[in-house]
Write a protein that holds these residues in place. Structure first.
Motif, mmCIF file in Angstrom:
data_model
loop_
_atom_site.group_PDB
_atom_site.id
_atom_site.type_symbol
_atom_site.label_atom_id
_atom_site.label_comp_id
_atom_site.label_asym_id
_atom_site.label_seq_id
_atom_site.Cartn_x
_atom_site.Cartn_y
_atom_site.Cartn_z
ATOM 1 N N LEU A 1 17.805 -11.349 -29.856
ATOM 2 C CA LEU A 1 18.107 -11.747 -31.229
ATOM 3 C C LEU A 1 19.581 -11.562 -31.570
ATOM 4 O O LEU A 1 20.110 -12.263 -32.433
ATOM 5 N N SER A 2 20.239 -10.622 -30.920
ATOM 6 C CA SER A 2 21.654 -10.407 -31.186
ATOM 7 C C SER A 2 22.491 -11.623 -30.792
ATOM 8 O O SER A 2 23.614 -11.795 -31.280
ATOM 9 N N LYS A 3 21.950 -12.478 -29.925
ATOM 10 C CA LYS A 3 22.661 -13.666 -29.464
ATOM 11 C C LYS A 3 22.292 -14.921 -30.253
ATOM 12 O O LYS A 3 22.799 -16.008 -29.970
ATOM 13 N N LEU A 4 21.415 -14.770 -31.232
ATOM 14 C CA LEU A 4 21.017 -15.927 -32.045
ATOM 15 C C LEU A 4 22.163 -16.314 -32.972
ATOM 16 O O LEU A 4 22.660 -15.496 -33.740
ATOM 17 N N GLU A 5 22.571 -17.579 -32.906
ATOM 18 C CA GLU A 5 23.732 -18.062 -33.659
ATOM 19 C C GLU A 5 23.338 -18.973 -34.819
ATOM 20 O O GLU A 5 23.929 -18.913 -35.895
ATOM 21 N N LYS A 6 22.332 -19.825 -34.595
ATOM 22 C CA LYS A 6 21.937 -20.792 -35.619
ATOM 23 C C LYS A 6 20.429 -20.998 -35.582
ATOM 24 O O LYS A 6 19.812 -20.908 -34.515
ATOM 25 N N THR B 1 23.764 -18.747 -39.299
ATOM 26 C CA THR B 1 23.595 -19.868 -40.220
ATOM 27 C C THR B 1 22.213 -20.479 -40.035
ATOM 28 O O THR B 1 21.792 -20.742 -38.907
ATOM 29 N N VAL B 2 21.528 -20.701 -41.144
ATOM 30 C CA VAL B 2 20.213 -21.335 -41.147
ATOM 31 C C VAL B 2 20.344 -22.680 -41.852
ATOM 32 O O VAL B 2 20.830 -22.755 -42.987
ATOM 33 N N TYR B 3 19.913 -23.744 -41.185
ATOM 34 C CA TYR B 3 19.973 -25.096 -41.732
ATOM 35 C C TYR B 3 18.547 -25.580 -42.001
ATOM 36 O O TYR B 3 17.626 -25.260 -41.257
ATOM 37 N N GLY B 4 18.397 -26.387 -43.046
ATOM 38 C CA GLY B 4 17.074 -26.939 -43.308
ATOM 39 C C GLY B 4 17.027 -27.758 -44.576
ATOM 40 O O GLY B 4 18.044 -27.961 -45.257
ATOM 41 N N PRO B 5 15.835 -28.218 -44.942
ATOM 42 C CA PRO B 5 15.680 -29.080 -46.115
ATOM 43 C C PRO B 5 15.855 -28.299 -47.418
ATOM 44 O O PRO B 5 15.795 -27.061 -47.440
ATOM 45 N N ASN C 1 21.888 -7.019 -42.777
ATOM 46 C CA ASN C 1 23.194 -6.377 -42.660
ATOM 47 C C ASN C 1 24.184 -7.198 -41.847
ATOM 48 O O ASN C 1 24.894 -6.673 -40.995
ATOM 49 N N TYR C 2 24.185 -8.481 -42.071
ATOM 50 C CA TYR C 2 25.155 -9.381 -41.449
ATOM 51 C C TYR C 2 25.292 -10.573 -42.373
ATOM 52 O O TYR C 2 24.496 -10.749 -43.315
ATOM 53 N N GLU C 3 26.278 -11.398 -42.140
ATOM 54 C CA GLU C 3 26.488 -12.558 -43.008
ATOM 55 C C GLU C 3 25.431 -13.623 -42.720
ATOM 56 O O GLU C 3 25.360 -14.163 -41.621
ATOM 57 N N LEU C 4 24.610 -13.908 -43.713
ATOM 58 C CA LEU C 4 23.571 -14.929 -43.593
ATOM 59 C C LEU C 4 23.968 -16.123 -44.450
ATOM 60 O O LEU C 4 24.130 -16.008 -45.667
ATOM 61 N N ILE C 5 24.117 -17.264 -43.803
ATOM 62 C CA ILE C 5 24.513 -18.492 -44.484
ATOM 63 C C ILE C 5 23.344 -19.463 -44.428
ATOM 64 O O ILE C 5 22.806 -19.729 -43.347
ATOM 65 N N VAL C 6 22.932 -19.979 -45.575
ATOM 66 C CA VAL C 6 21.839 -20.947 -45.636
ATOM 67 C C VAL C 6 22.407 -22.273 -46.133
ATOM 68 O O VAL C 6 22.974 -22.344 -47.226
#
Length: 321
Positions: free
Chosen positions: A63-68, A99-103, A122-127
């Motif tokens: 999970l530490s390597k999950l980028e998008k 970063t999470v992309y979606g509808p 505890n990290y930058e989460l961008i939706v």
């Protein structure tokens, strides 16, 4: 069952869930990882059904390597695992931005679930919510999405790897007296260099042909529709749902899904290199029954494989005709 030729690749698909609607004792609900091993050393996730983080724990993924994360649509079997996965990521060493992309609606869903559960991220989460077009692009990849035909808005994603520079001919450079070092970097950057004997070497003399970038198309739930072909055209791999055998085509249409035969017809029309079918109805309980779906698709598009959980599907160079 798949009988695929094993090849090495720095880009791989890894299926974490292949069932439609609800999990079964044999299969989890939808989630697909795209491993990007060479340049990014990370992975992207397409959909995140319930139990996805458990599947990741049983996989080579970290999970530490999950980028998008790319969500195709907001049905629970594609989404219910996301809040838990986002919450757990920090505990598994994930500190980099995600970063999470979606509808539209995805941000509201995440805001509410994470707030009410008092989950710490505890990290930058961008939706980022999108309804089509180019949603991400950098020097290496471009990602496009387009609307499909489902009971709610469902999207397909087209991931295009940009063409890569050709490799330096090390043997030839050695003959010219040029050793690995700064001069290699200049040649890669398109600059000419001078050998110890005073000869000018141009990049075109020692760099091979550029490598064509690969294309992976991953579709959300859909009936056959006009946007499937533009998303899939000339893809090296197309991942297409095949919820039912074609004998249940009427049922598939009523529930806004596709049959294995329809997936194969799309692959053939789009001129893809390989078709991987997934999102199987729970009525198909074992490998023998899934083989019928594969055989049906292969009657139209021979280079078809059924997605199998916890198995790698390389995206090699030159898979397209």
């Amino acid at each position: 069952m798949n009988h695929r030729k094993k090849v090495k690749s720095d880009m791989e698909l890894y299926f974490l869930g292949t069932n439609a609607g609800v999990p079964s004792t044999e299969r989890n609900v939808t989630s697909i990882a795209l491993r990007l091993l060479e340049e990014r050393r990370s992975f992207w996730l397409f959909d995140c059904g319930e139990g996805t983080q458990h599947q990741i724990l049983r996989s080579p993924l970290k999970l530490s390597k999950l980028e998008k994360v790319f969500i195709t649509h907001l049905h629970g079997d594609h989404l219910f695992g996301l809040p838990g996965l986002l919450s757990s990521r920090a505990y598994q060493g994930g500190t980099s931005p995600l970063t999470v992309y979606g509808p539209p609606g995805l941000k509201t869903y995440l805001d509410i679930t994470l707030e009410l559960s008092q989950s710490r991220v505890n990290y930058e989460l961008i939706v980022e919510e999108h309804t089509g077009g180019v949603i991400f692009e950098d020097d290496t990849f471009k990602v496009e999405m387009a609307l499909l035909d489902h009971r709610i808005d469902s999207y397909g994603y087209r991931v295009t790897e940009k063409d890569r520079a050709g490799k330096l001919n090390g043997e030839l450079l050695e003959q010219f007296g040029i050793k690995p070092g700064p001069l290699y970097g200049k040649l890669k950057n398109g600059e000419s260099v001078e050998t110890p004997e005073g000869r000018i070497i141009h990049p075109s003399e020692v760099i091979g042909e550029p490598k064509k970038g690969r294309i992976v198309t991953i579709l959300g739930d859909t009936r056959p529709c006009s946007n499937v072909i533009p998303l899939a055209v000339n893809a090296d791999i197309l991942v297409h749902e095949a919820t039912f055998l074609h004998e249940l085509a009427k049922t598939a249409h009523e529930y806004h899904h596709s049959t294995a035969l329809q997936a194969a017809e799309a692959a053939k029309e789009a001129g893809v290199g390989q078709l991987i079918i997934t999102h199987f109805s729970s009525r198909y309980k074992n490998e023998e029954e899934l083989l019928k779906l594969q055989d049906e698709a292969r009657s139209v598009f021979p280079n078809t494989y059924t997605a199998k959980e916890h198995e790698l599907y390389p995206v090699p160079d030159g898979i397209r005709k």
